[in-house]
Design a protein around this motif. Structure first.
Motif, PDB file in Angstrom:
ATOM      1  N   ARG A  51       0.833  -1.207   0.000  1.00  0.00           N
ATOM      2  CA  ARG A  51       0.000   0.000   0.000  1.00  0.00           C
ATOM      3  C   ARG A  51       0.866   1.255   0.000  1.00  0.00           C
ATOM      4  O   ARG A  51       0.568   2.239  -0.673  1.00  0.00           O
ATOM      5  CB  ARG A  51      -0.926   0.006   1.212  1.00  0.00           C
ATOM      6  N   ARG A  52       1.959   1.210   0.774  1.00  0.00           N
ATOM      7  CA  ARG A  52       2.856   2.362   0.840  1.00  0.00           C
ATOM      8  C   ARG A  52       3.517   2.599  -0.516  1.00  0.00           C
ATOM      9  O   ARG A  52       3.635   3.733  -0.967  1.00  0.00           O
ATOM     10  CB  ARG A  52       3.905   2.107   1.920  1.00  0.00           C
ATOM     11  N   VAL A  53       3.939   1.519  -1.188  1.00  0.00           N
ATOM     12  CA  VAL A  53       4.532   1.641  -2.523  1.00  0.00           C
ATOM     13  C   VAL A  53       3.513   2.264  -3.479  1.00  0.00           C
ATOM     14  O   VAL A  53       3.836   3.161  -4.262  1.00  0.00           O
ATOM     15  CB  VAL A  53       5.014   0.263  -3.046  1.00  0.00           C
ATOM     16  N   ARG A  74       1.469   7.001  -6.630  1.00  0.00           N
ATOM     17  CA  ARG A  74       0.475   8.048  -6.903  1.00  0.00           C
ATOM     18  C   ARG A  74       1.055   9.433  -6.657  1.00  0.00           C
ATOM     19  O   ARG A  74       0.843  10.358  -7.425  1.00  0.00           O
ATOM     20  CB  ARG A  74      -0.772   7.842  -6.046  1.00  0.00           C
ATOM     21  N   PHE A  75       1.799   9.581  -5.554  1.00  0.00           N
ATOM     22  CA  PHE A  75       2.392  10.865  -5.209  1.00  0.00           C
ATOM     23  C   PHE A  75       3.345  11.343  -6.293  1.00  0.00           C
ATOM     24  O   PHE A  75       3.369  12.520  -6.653  1.00  0.00           O
ATOM     25  CB  PHE A  75       3.118  10.763  -3.873  1.00  0.00           C
ATOM     26  N   LEU A  76       4.114  10.414  -6.867  1.00  0.00           N
ATOM     27  CA  LEU A  76       5.074  10.757  -7.910  1.00  0.00           C
ATOM     28  C   LEU A  76       4.472  10.731  -9.305  1.00  0.00           C
ATOM     29  O   LEU A  76       5.165  10.930 -10.286  1.00  0.00           O
ATOM     30  CB  LEU A  76       6.264   9.793  -7.845  1.00  0.00           C
ATOM     31  N   LEU A 130      -5.487  13.424  -3.972  1.00  0.00           N
ATOM     32  CA  LEU A 130      -5.180  14.622  -3.200  1.00  0.00           C
ATOM     33  C   LEU A 130      -3.845  14.474  -2.484  1.00  0.00           C
ATOM     34  O   LEU A 130      -2.994  15.322  -2.573  1.00  0.00           O
ATOM     35  CB  LEU A 130      -6.308  14.891  -2.195  1.00  0.00           C
ATOM     36  N   PHE A 131      -3.663  13.387  -1.728  1.00  0.00           N
ATOM     37  CA  PHE A 131      -2.437  13.068  -1.021  1.00  0.00           C
ATOM     38  C   PHE A 131      -1.963  14.263  -0.178  1.00  0.00           C
ATOM     39  O   PHE A 131      -0.886  14.808  -0.384  1.00  0.00           O
ATOM     40  CB  PHE A 131      -1.349  12.619  -2.001  1.00  0.00           C
ATOM     41  N   ARG A 132      -2.812  14.667   0.771  1.00  0.00           N
ATOM     42  CA  ARG A 132      -2.497  15.789   1.672  1.00  0.00           C
ATOM     43  C   ARG A 132      -2.602  15.348   3.122  1.00  0.00           C
ATOM     44  O   ARG A 132      -3.417  14.489   3.468  1.00  0.00           O
ATOM     45  CB  ARG A 132      -3.481  16.945   1.471  1.00  0.00           C
ATOM     46  N   LEU A 133      -1.796  15.955   3.979  1.00  0.00           N
ATOM     47  CA  LEU A 133      -1.905  15.696   5.401  1.00  0.00           C
ATOM     48  C   LEU A 133      -3.117  16.440   5.943  1.00  0.00           C
ATOM     49  O   LEU A 133      -3.389  17.572   5.548  1.00  0.00           O
ATOM     50  CB  LEU A 133      -0.641  16.153   6.128  1.00  0.00           C
TER      51      LEU A 133
END
Length: 155
Positions: free
Chosen positions: A45-47, A52-54, A84-87
Motif C-alpha cells: 500500500r505504501r509503494v 500516486r504521489f510521484l 489529493l495526497f495531503r496531510l
C-alpha cells in the motif's frame, strides 16, 4: 546481491528521476510480494501511495489491492474523487485532541482517509486540511483496518 532498501528510506524518493523512482518502487514491490503477512500488504500500500504521489503508473491492479478496490467504488459515487495526497487532521466531537491522517482522495461529496488504526475512531468527526482550507464535518461510510471512506455532511 544487495539488501532491499527499507521503505522508510524512501522519504527522499522525490529527489530521484522518474525512471529511477519507478525502478526502485518496482524492486520494493517485488520484495513485498513474497510474504503474505499484514506487514507485506502495508508495504505494498505504501509503494502504491508513493507511485500516486510521484504520478507514476501503478504496477498492480489485482483483486483486493487498494487500486482495484478504489476503482470498483468510483462507479458508485455521484462525484468522482481526485487524488489529493495531503496531510489532514480528524477532529472528534467533544474537544478531543486531533488525529493526524493522510487524505488520499477527495471529491465534493467525500474522501478516502488513511490513519494508523481506524477501530478506535468515532463514526462522525470534522476533517481539516490546512493546506487546502478544507474544514468539513464527516460521516464514516466505509471502514477498513487503515482507511476510512467518509461522506461530507452538512452539520
Amino acid at each position: 546481491m544487495s539488501t532491499p532498501i527499507p521503505l522508510p528510506a524512501l522519504r527522499t524518493i522525490a529527489a530521484l528521476s522518474p525512471r529511477d523512482a519507478d525502478v526502485l518502487l518496482t524492486l520494493a514491490e517485488r520484495f513485498y510480494r513474497l510474504p503474505t503477512s499484514q506487514n507485506a500488504r502495508q508495504g505494498l500500500r505504501r509503494v502504491a501511495a508513493y507511485r500516486r504521489f510521484l504520478k507514476l503508473p501503478p504496477t498492480r491492479n489485482e483483486p483486493g489491492s487498494m487500486a482495484a478496490d478504489s476503482n470498483a467504488m468510483v462507479e458508485q459515487r455521484r462525484a468522482p474523487r481526485q487524488d489529493l495526497f495531503r496531510l489532514g487532521e480528524l477532529h472528534p466531537a467533544g474537544g478531543s485532541s486531533p488525529i493526524d491522517c493522510l487524505v488520499r482522495e477527495a471529491s465534493a461529496d467525500g474522501a478516502l482517509i488513511e490513519v494508523g488504526q481506524t477501530s478506535a475512531l468515532p463514526d462522525a468527526f470534522t476533517l481539516k486540511i490546512q493546506s487546502t482550507g478544507l474544514n468539513k464535518p464527516c460521516q464514516v461510510v466505509r471502514r477498513t483496518e487503515r482507511c476510512l471512506g467518509v461522506a461530507f455532511t452538512t452539520a
